[in-house]
Design an enzyme around this catalytic site. Structure first.
Site, short mmCIF file in Angstrom:
data_model
loop_
_atom_site.label_atom_id
_atom_site.label_comp_id
_atom_site.label_asym_id
_atom_site.label_seq_id
_atom_site.Cartn_x
_atom_site.Cartn_y
_atom_site.Cartn_z
N GLU A 104 4.06 13.49 -5.30
CA GLU A 104 3.22 13.39 -4.11
C GLU A 104 3.62 14.53 -3.17
O GLU A 104 4.79 14.69 -2.86
CB GLU A 104 3.47 12.04 -3.43
CG GLU A 104 2.62 11.85 -2.19
CD GLU A 104 2.88 10.51 -1.47
OE1 GLU A 104 4.05 10.17 -1.25
OE2 GLU A 104 1.90 9.84 -1.14
N CYS B 98 -2.16 9.06 2.64
CA CYS B 98 -1.88 8.58 1.28
C CYS B 98 -2.99 8.95 0.31
O CYS B 98 -2.74 9.24 -0.85
CB CYS B 98 -1.68 7.08 1.30
SG CYS B 98 -2.99 6.21 2.16
N GLU C 288 0.89 -1.17 0.00
CA GLU C 288 0.00 0.00 0.00
C GLU C 288 0.92 1.21 0.00
O GLU C 288 1.49 1.56 1.02
CB GLU C 288 -0.85 0.01 1.27
CG GLU C 288 -1.69 -1.22 1.45
CD GLU C 288 -3.05 -1.11 0.80
OE1 GLU C 288 -3.39 -0.02 0.32
OE2 GLU C 288 -3.75 -2.12 0.76
P1 NAD Z 1 8.42 5.24 4.45
O1 NAD Z 1 8.37 4.37 3.28
O2 NAD Z 1 9.60 6.11 4.61
O3 NAD Z 1 8.30 4.39 5.79
C1 NAD Z 1 7.26 3.45 6.01
C2 NAD Z 1 7.77 2.41 6.97
O4 NAD Z 1 8.84 1.72 6.36
C3 NAD Z 1 8.33 2.96 8.27
O5 NAD Z 1 8.05 2.06 9.32
C4 NAD Z 1 9.81 3.00 8.02
O6 NAD Z 1 10.57 2.94 9.19
C5 NAD Z 1 9.98 1.74 7.20
N1 NAD Z 1 11.15 1.68 6.33
C6 NAD Z 1 11.86 2.67 5.77
N2 NAD Z 1 12.86 2.15 5.03
C7 NAD Z 1 12.77 0.79 5.12
C8 NAD Z 1 13.49 -0.30 4.57
N3 NAD Z 1 14.53 -0.12 3.75
N4 NAD Z 1 13.10 -1.54 4.89
C9 NAD Z 1 12.05 -1.75 5.70
N5 NAD Z 1 11.33 -0.76 6.25
C10 NAD Z 1 11.68 0.50 5.95
O7 NAD Z 1 7.08 6.07 4.42
P2 NAD Z 1 6.57 7.10 5.49
O8 NAD Z 1 7.31 8.37 5.26
O9 NAD Z 1 6.59 6.54 6.84
O10 NAD Z 1 5.03 7.23 5.08
C11 NAD Z 1 4.62 8.07 4.09
C12 NAD Z 1 4.41 7.36 2.77
O11 NAD Z 1 3.55 6.26 2.95
C13 NAD Z 1 3.74 8.22 1.75
O12 NAD Z 1 4.30 8.01 0.49
C14 NAD Z 1 2.30 7.74 1.77
O13 NAD Z 1 1.58 8.02 0.61
C15 NAD Z 1 2.48 6.30 2.01
N6 NAD Z 1 1.28 5.72 2.61
C16 NAD Z 1 0.50 4.85 1.90
C17 NAD Z 1 -0.68 4.34 2.45
C18 NAD Z 1 -1.57 3.39 1.68
O14 NAD Z 1 -2.44 2.77 2.29
N7 NAD Z 1 -1.41 3.26 0.38
C19 NAD Z 1 -1.04 4.71 3.72
C20 NAD Z 1 -0.24 5.60 4.42
C21 NAD Z 1 0.93 6.07 3.86
#
Ligand code: NAD
Length: 482
Positions: free
Chosen positions: A379, A286, A252
């Site tokens: 975004e 998101c 997601e």
């Molecule tokens: P992010 O991808 O930076 O982090 C998400 C999670 O992944 C966090 O727990 C982070 O610590 C972890 N993470 C980061 N790098 C990683 C790696 N290499 N391996 C494993 N885990 C890792 O995103 P964010 O900044 O926390 O959230 C914002 C983003 O999420 C936006 O792009 C938003 O659109 C998206 N989002 C999508 C949905 C959906 O349902 N489609 C919902 C909420 C947020």
């Protein structure tokens, strides 16, 4: 200062290194809590615990699973006010979003509880004489769940309740910015509800350790499925790692969601929907409307009324009850947003209001963009409404689909036939007619297409976290060819 530990095998434990990290309050800039910083050893221990709990949990009768999940919903509801406060202090969620999460998350537990008997099967026709053919649906084992900070509580719960309802066990890792709301609280609820140890294990890590957790969860063969909610960049990396291990992952990811406002739209509805869709949680959801695409003949009137409403939104301290727009989560999100808006203005975007910031609070902002500007294709995770003007309804549809993303969309028009045609043509996993792109229901098959990922939640999560098997039984001896 509260100190929080990891939750592994039903116990609260220190990190194996004994380290803690600071979890910040984004509005005050003060340390909100100190959190145990998990190491590789801790992640492996969490997988050990989940693996050991799986045979026990899968045998727990469905009605008992349902009772435990419903109990979680009740505990969450009892703690609603306290948890809303934590969401505000730890993640900057202002009143409307903190309340929405605290009130909606129990429904995810109830939805999952309603699905426990769906792990069933069917009898299928057999070609072989005297054979009974069956399809069995079974849990897969350990699921690795990674969730973001933005809707910290709701998205972490979503990442574990469906797998657990089907009989799997989970290792949950939330973001360093939401360790309490997206991790500790959920473990506390599971503990109080009385789940067997190891069904849910919560790993918390500070800055710089996410990749380590991701690398272990994607490569450890005992973790049979993954679910990830977060950015497209990280999701893509995890998908590649999962592919190397032939592990299925539900993704997601990000979005650049459009809401289309066609010339016959009810303008009051359009202004209210676009404003709610864009500014809920200061634009850090998101499915927030990242692009408002409005038909030229009504653009002036819409922009005037919309801008007036945006100017009236109160921004600042998320703990004040009438604040709508609170702080961004951290400085790096602020730096990114400031750079995006400055670049758009350099490229000729028209600033209708806002554009300033104090601390991590960015003013509610309205920009008029042109299609060829970079911001129209990125975004924006902040309170910036990007408006694009379309020559016609077909042009609005073309602009909407001119995106790498495809998470959600909205179309506002009084012509229902056209709305249905547009919903069919819009390249997004979700589409809301006469509403903005922002919407979430626990049972709904939320999920995207294109760079917004693949896999669904809600009623369709069962296909992500269970295995379908073909089982046959010979009622009389088979006739072998030799
Ligand atoms: P992010 O991808 O930076 O982090 C998400 C999670 O992944 C966090 O727990 C982070 O610590 C972890 N993470 C980061 N790098 C990683 C790696 N290499 N391996 C494993 N885990 C890792 O995103 P964010 O900044 O926390 O959230 C914002 C983003 O999420 C936006 O792009 C938003 O659109 C998206 N989002 C999508 C949905 C959906 O349902 N489609 C919902 C909420 C947020």
């Amino acid at each position: 200062m509260e100190k929080y530990k990891l939750y592994i095998n039903g116990e609260w434990v220190e990190s194996s290194s004994g380290e803690y990290y600071d979890d910040m309050n984004p509005y005050t800039g003060e340390v909100f809590a100190q959190v145990a910083n998990a190491t590789e050893e801790d992640v492996r221990k969490a997988i050990d615990a989940a693996q050991a709990a799986f045979p026990i949990w899968r045998e727990v009768p469905p009605a008992e699973k349902r009772r435990l999940l419903i109990r979680c919903a009740e505990i969450l509801e009892r703690r609603l006010d306290e948890i809303s406060g934590i969401l505000a202090a730890e993640t900057g969620a202002a009143g409307p979003f903190a309340k929405f999460q605290a009130m909606n998350t129990p429904e995810f537990f109830r939805e999952a509880a309603s699905q426990v008997f769906m792990v069933s099967g069917e009898i299928i026709p057999a070609d072989m004489p005297g054979q009974t053919g069956m399809v069995w649906r079974q849990p897969v084992g350990v699921v690795g769940s990674i969730s973001p900070w933005n809707a910290a509580l709701l998205l972490a719960v979503r990442a574990i309740v469906f797998p657990i309802a089907y009989g799997n066990t989970c290792v949950l890792k939330t973001s360093e910015a939401s360790s309490v709301a997206g991790g500790v609280i959920i473990a506390q609820i599971f503990e109080e509800a009385g789940f067997p140890p190891g069904v849910l294990n919560v790993i918390l890590t500070g800055p710089g350790r996410s990749t380590m957790v991701g690398d272990i969860l994607t490569s450890d063969k005992r973790v049979r499925r993954m679910t990830f909610t977060g950015s497209t960049a990280v999701g893509r990396r995890l998908a590649v790692q999962c592919a190397e291990n032939l592990k299925k992952i539900c993704l997601e990811l990000g979005g650049n969601d459009p809401t289309l406002i066609l010339k016959d739209a009810d303008l009051d509805l359009a202004v209210n929907a676009a404003c709610f869709g864009r500014f809920m949680h200061q634009g850090q959801v998101c499915m927030n409307t990242k692009r408002i695409i409005v038909e030229k003949s009504i653009a002036d009137e819409f922009i005037e009324r919309f801008t007036a409403k945006v100017k009236s939104l109160k921004y600042g301290d998320p703990s004040e009850p009438d604040t709508i727009v609170g702080p961004l989560i951290n400085q790096s999100q602020m730096d990114k947003l400031v750079a995006q808006v400055e670049h758009a203005i350099e490229q000729g975007a028209e600033l209708k209001c806002g554009g300033g910031h104090q601390g991590l609070v960015y003013e509610p902002t309205v920009l008029i963009l042109k299609e060829d500007m970079d911001l129209a294709h990125e975004e924006t995770f902040g309170p910036v409404a990007n408006i694009l003007i379309a020559e016609s309804d077909e042009d609005a549809l073309r602009i909407a689909n001119d995106s790498d993303y495809g998470l959600s969309s909205g179309v506002i028009t009084q012509d229902i036939g056209k709305a249905i045609d547009f919903a069919e043509a819009l390249e997004s996993g979700c589409c809301h007619i006469n509403d903005s792109s922002l919407g979430d229901d626990p049972h709904a098959p939320l999920g995207g297409m294109k760079d917004s990922g693949y896999g669904k939640n809600g009623m369709y999560a069962i296909d992500e976290f269970t295995e379908i098997r073909w089982v046959t039984m010979q009622r009389k001896p088979n006739h072998y060819l030799f």
